[in-house]
Design an enzyme around this catalytic site. Structure first.
Site, PDB file in Angstrom:
ATOM      1  CB  SER A   1      48.492 -66.709  95.732  1.00  0.00           C
ATOM      2  OG  SER A   1      48.617 -67.850  96.514  1.00  0.00           O
TER       3      SER A   1
ATOM      4  CG  ASP B   1      50.622 -69.368  89.100  1.00  0.00           C
ATOM      5  OD1 ASP B   1      51.061 -69.451  87.934  1.00  0.00           O
ATOM      6  OD2 ASP B   1      49.471 -69.696  89.419  1.00  0.00           O
TER       7      ASP B   1
ATOM      8  CG  HIS C   1      47.091 -69.803  93.720  1.00  0.00           C
ATOM      9  ND1 HIS C   1      48.409 -69.525  93.942  1.00  0.00           N
ATOM     10  CD2 HIS C   1      46.954 -69.869  92.368  1.00  0.00           C
ATOM     11  CE1 HIS C   1      49.044 -69.428  92.782  1.00  0.00           C
ATOM     12  NE2 HIS C   1      48.189 -69.615  91.816  1.00  0.00           N
TER      13      HIS C   1
END
Lengths: 188, 289
Positions: free
Chosen positions: A12, A131, A39
């Site tokens: 991310s 995540d 992301h």
């Protein structure tokens, strides 16, 4: 472990720079499909296009119903979850966000674990949320290998730290050591 | 004694039985949905309803009639935005509305309308182009609960900011706020927008052609279908369109590999905007229609 058939990578915040370094150092002969969920992916093929200039392997955006091809890096498109069907073809979904993200790393890792079972390596890199941690645990539960970037060396430590806390790791190391490890695990 | 089954095989049996129960007991056929997302949603249902296993979920599905709508809700995708992918709505404004304007009566079908965000976006486009009075939009979904929500047109206020931005990027002429009233944490769309919309239950898996449309909009529904069901649905769209009618799919969907590809020409391939050819394709259809 089984000889891996695929490598899944999640990242991310700071992920683009990390991916550039990692993909560039992969062996161009690598016979595995590489699947990337970042992301910060945005509009049509942007991330794949940017990464292609920094990768030893060809980089394309993952397309629904197309196969995960050996020796190719497939990037999840922005705004869609990326999943795999059992026949190793891609599927996309616009289901709810997971960990405030779509694409979500957990979604990709879960379905990759369902598909490749033990023949899978999961890699969690820099990022600012959690995540990927549960997905990495799924990969380990199926007998696959878990590689986590050492949090202290990551641009954002939260994601690799959550992965270590929830899933644990078979290897935890600084970014520049990860590509050589993958080359060794995948080519021998 | 038989050897224990690996978890994955056991889960597959449970999943098959669940889908059978849903079909035989309640008539909803998910057997041709793409398995990866479907499996994820069924697992999510098990988790949400504390069932412990897919088998336990199946038992409740069979014995508790009140439970069915919850399952259907869990298996359908109500996630959307108003003017999602603004370039698509800009393209509809630029390329499709001028063609629609040439018809005395305009018929539009939005398949898979979920909570209605896109059908109201279409209504606004038509209103601003001065075409809405001679338009009729069929907004269909197989999920009765979603249709109910769509008719109400009430959404969380926190979504309004993104939707307003989408609306302007799509070439909107005013402010999206002129189409809704805000109350507490919700916005309610102006009920006048509903006046030419018919909300109806239609299942793409089992139901047939019901209108002759000038535009069919179906975005991010086909990604959930298996190849044969996708192909059948695309043939259904073709047969529901007048010659020269437009088809708009989701940004990551495509009809390139479908047998119906030869019946359409891309208006804007990147935006998945197509037009049904005036003449039949030269090659024979494969008979899936």
């Amino acid at each position: 472990m089984e000889r891996p058939e695929a490598i899944v990578i999640g990242c991310s915040k700071g992920g683009f720079n990390a991916l550039k370094l990692l993909l560039d150092a992969l062996d161009p002969q690598l016979p595995q499909a590489v699947l990337v969920c970042c992301h910060t992916a945005s509009g049509a093929g942007v991330l794949a296009g940017l990464l292609a200039a920094h990768s030893a392997l060809p980089v394309i955006e993952a397309t629904e119903r197309q196969p995960a091809r050996p020796g190719v890096v497939h990037v999840a498109p922005g705004g869609y979850h990326l999943l795999l069907e059992h026949d190793r073809h891609f599927a996309l979904s616009v289901d709810e966000q997971v960990c405030f993200s779509r694409p979500s790393i957990d979604v990709l890792f879960d379905s990759a674990a369902d598909t490749y079972h033990a023949a899978l390596i999961g890699v969690v890199l820099t990022g600012a949320n959690r995540d990927g941690a549960h997905g990495l645990a799924q990969i380990r539960a199926h007998g696959g290998l878990a590689v986590v970037q050492e949090p202290a060396s990551a641009e954002a430590a939260a994601m690799p730290q959550a992965a270590l806390d929830i899933a644990g790791a078979d290897y935890c190391m600084p970014l520049e050591q990860i590509a050589p490890l993958l080359n060794r695990l995948c080519l021998t | 004694m038989p050897a224990p089954l690996p978890d994955a095989e056991l889960e597959q049996i449970e999943l098959d039985l669940f889908l059978q129960a849903l079909k035989r007991r309640h008539g909803h056929d998910f057997s041709e949905y793409a398995p990866a997302s479907l499996t994820r949603r069924v697992r999510q249902l098990v988790h949400t309803h504390h069932c412990g296993s897919i088998s336990a979920l199946t038992a409740r599905l069979l014995h508790e009639p009140d439970f069915v709508p919850l399952v259907i809700q869990g298996l359908s995708v109500p996630v959307s935005e108003m003017f999602r992918d603004p370039p698509v709505f800009r393209a509809l404004r630029q390329h499709v509305l001028p063609v629609l304007a040439s018809y005395p009566q305009i018929t539009i079908w939005q398949a898979g309308c979920a909570h209605g965000q896109e059908v109201y976006s279409l209504a606004i486009l038509l209103e601003e182009a001065g075409l809405y009075e001679r338009s009729h939009i069929f907004a269909t979904d197989f999920n009765a609960d979603a249709l109910q929500r769509a008719q109400e047109g009430i959404y969380p206020a926190r979504d309004a900011q993104l939707w307003s931005r989408n609306y302007l990027l799509a070439g909107g002429g005013q402010s999206l706020a002129s189409y809704y009233s805000a109350r507490y944490d919700f916005i309610k769309l102006n009920q006048r927008l509903r006046r030419h919309i018919t909300f109806a239950n239609h299942n793409l898996v089992t139901d047939k052609v019901f209108c002759e449309a000038h535009l069919v909009l179906c975005r991010n529904v086909l990604i959930y279908f298996s190849n044969p069901l996708q192909n059948r649905t695309l043939a259904l769209f073709r047969d529901s369109l007048v010659r020269g009618g437009h088809l708009c799919l989701g940004m990551r969907e495509s009809l390139d590999f479908a047998p119906t590809a030869g019946d359409f020409t891309a208006v804007d391939a990147a935006l998945r905007l197509y037009r049904r050819n005036s003449q039949p394709a030269l090659e024979e259809h494969d008979g899936t229609a």
